[in-house]
Design a protein around this motif. Sequence first.
Motif, mmCIF file in Angstrom:
data_model
loop_
_atom_site.group_PDB
_atom_site.id
_atom_site.type_symbol
_atom_site.label_atom_id
_atom_site.label_comp_id
_atom_site.label_asym_id
_atom_site.label_seq_id
_atom_site.Cartn_x
_atom_site.Cartn_y
_atom_site.Cartn_z
ATOM 1 N N THR A 22 0.824 -1.212 0.000
ATOM 2 C CA THR A 22 0.000 0.000 0.000
ATOM 3 C C THR A 22 0.861 1.266 0.000
ATOM 4 O O THR A 22 0.455 2.287 -0.545
ATOM 5 N N GLY A 23 2.048 1.197 0.592
ATOM 6 C CA GLY A 23 2.947 2.345 0.579
ATOM 7 C C GLY A 23 3.366 2.720 -0.832
ATOM 8 O O GLY A 23 3.473 3.901 -1.175
ATOM 9 N N THR A 24 3.592 1.708 -1.665
ATOM 10 C CA THR A 24 3.958 1.965 -3.060
ATOM 11 C C THR A 24 2.816 2.619 -3.820
ATOM 12 O O THR A 24 3.016 3.554 -4.597
ATOM 13 N N GLY A 71 2.661 6.185 -2.946
ATOM 14 C CA GLY A 71 3.720 6.929 -3.633
ATOM 15 C C GLY A 71 3.346 7.258 -5.064
ATOM 16 O O GLY A 71 3.591 8.369 -5.551
ATOM 17 N N GLN A 72 2.730 6.302 -5.753
ATOM 18 C CA GLN A 72 2.284 6.524 -7.128
ATOM 19 C C GLN A 72 1.215 7.610 -7.180
ATOM 20 O O GLN A 72 1.247 8.508 -8.030
ATOM 21 N N ARG A 105 4.133 10.363 -14.261
ATOM 22 C CA ARG A 105 3.841 8.949 -14.056
ATOM 23 C C ARG A 105 5.021 8.102 -14.516
ATOM 24 O O ARG A 105 5.558 8.306 -15.602
ATOM 25 N N ILE A 106 5.441 7.164 -13.658
ATOM 26 C CA ILE A 106 6.470 6.211 -14.061
ATOM 27 C C ILE A 106 5.939 4.807 -13.803
ATOM 28 O O ILE A 106 4.935 4.617 -13.107
ATOM 29 N N VAL A 135 9.358 0.597 -11.299
ATOM 30 C CA VAL A 135 10.433 1.592 -11.155
ATOM 31 C C VAL A 135 10.185 2.430 -9.906
ATOM 32 O O VAL A 135 11.093 2.675 -9.104
ATOM 33 N N ARG A 136 8.935 2.850 -9.750
ATOM 34 C CA ARG A 136 8.552 3.636 -8.574
ATOM 35 C C ARG A 136 8.840 2.836 -7.301
ATOM 36 O O ARG A 136 9.331 3.365 -6.307
#
Length: 622
Positions: free
Chosen positions: A315-317, A320-321, A331-332, A336-337
Amino acid sequence: MTKSLEEVHESVSTENKKKGFRKILAFLGPAYLVSVGYMDPGNWATDIAGGSQFGYTLVWVLLMSNLMALLLQSLSARLGIVTQRDLAQASRETYSKYINYILYFLAEIAIAACDLAEVLGMAIGINLLFGIPLLEAVLITVLDTFLLLFLINKGIRKMEAFIIALVAIIGFSFIFEMIFAEPEVHKVLAGLIPSIPNSAALYIAIGIIGATVMPHNLYLHSSLVQTRKFDRTPAGIKQALKYNLIDSTIALNLAFFVNAAILILAAATFHKNGMFEVAEIQDAHQFLEPLLGTKWAPILFAVALIAAGQSSTVTGTLAGQIVMEGYLHFRIQPWVRRIITRLIAIIPAVIVILIYGESVTGKLLILSQVILSLQLGFAIIPLIHFVSDKSKMNGFHISKTTQVVSWIIASIIVSLNAKLVYDEITSWLASSDHPMVLWLTVVPLAFGFSALLLYIVFKPFIAKFKAKTINHSPHNLKLHFAQKKTHEVKNIAVSVDFSNADEAALNHAIELGGMDAKYTLIHIVETVGALMYGIHIHDHETTIDEKLLLEYKEMLSEKGFSIETELGFGKPNKTIPEIINSGTFDILVMGTHGHTGLKDILFGTTVDKLRHKISIPLLIVK
């Protein structure tokens, strides 16, 4: 407008579900992804430290934090459901570019601090369960990048199922831990009475609040609720709000149970046996078997720790997105993010472990939670402003009572943080060998962030006050309606900005065209949101401008003039030429701008650019 988490936006349909349990079930899920952030390894460190040092005394802090979290997460869900924007997107369209850059930077720091806690927690769990050295276990945590990539490709429902399974593992582990520990129920109940024994308890209490009410979860929840596709009528939105409140209540109460269980476990084992200094997760794991008399206690503890770290890292990722796309429109690829986020967390963890050894991981975990707590105000205050805004929320704004309670919660959190920052800085100044360095760096930084917080608190109130006090009423315009015998100009565009300049512009336009000409009133909405989202923007200023433009039209139409209106969005020197060049106008009439000083200079630049882009005469009226 870019959709939040576009790959899973409205990917779960609720429209074909019948009423009752199946309908509720279709909405359940987002809050479970959010709830794992409330039981991540950072909570474990603060809960263990609180339980071992102060027994059951701080149980009330967990309960208060949970109630705060429930209200704030419901506000976050409301924002996403009603406006179809996440918190980062709403901030981007409200604040200036530079304020948004700072808010983005702070949100990224919070996510990095959260990820640091998850990296350390998972690594400690792997170390305890399999005996792998902590440094190597930290590096192993990079592999969960591929797990996230796999889950997001399978769809949001699969991800929710995975997270719920991990939450169930954590929950069952602690049910058995409670059975082993046999806590004293009357002391647990006494711990629900608020009290702070000393300043050390305050530090732990703020850490608990920071670990419980997490800023990145507010961004996350406002986005995840948009994965549900439902009927966007007022009745459908109202139903979605109700079911998401049920979702949040169930999920966050489960998180409260886990947090309370950790603190109670520490109180019933360590504090009870006079072990007041147990703050490290490794120490807690080591002492559980001899104190509780069963080998399963430490095993279940380690398994739950890994499950907590793994679930919260996913959920942290996502958070971050959401933050990156919402604030920066950048947006990546998710993998990669994920790697970037994970490396930002791993690098400080590896450095600290190499320099100071494994014994400081507990202090690092607690520090990460205090950093989270310090960032909370910068997420909570904009959220409260947004969901209180009648025009932004299209009638689904929160009640006055809820607003008051929300501001009380924000005040409590900000006040506790201010106290903590003051205590920490004075402590550093007293113990530092070079206090002047701190006076020149840390102190100005603290004042700078305090000023930013005050700006975020008061800017919307000032903007609303200005909107009420500035007299935009078109009925106060003194229009001459002077008549000429002949009029050659038949199609006139008039730029209006609802300032005193409109009066002169309209009078000159009418002198040119008389009763027979066709007049088009052009107004450009120049808010940050208008620049970002164009015609999709629905902020307070746009609503006011639409109303005023309609009033201008009605007033002049009643006088017998032929009036059309054009509402543009963005920069005037770009949008006005687009409107002019796409029409058949004979002349554009503009009044001098209603501002002075710097804005006059800027407006002059606008006129200079504009006159080169249009193919008709431009009349500037003073």
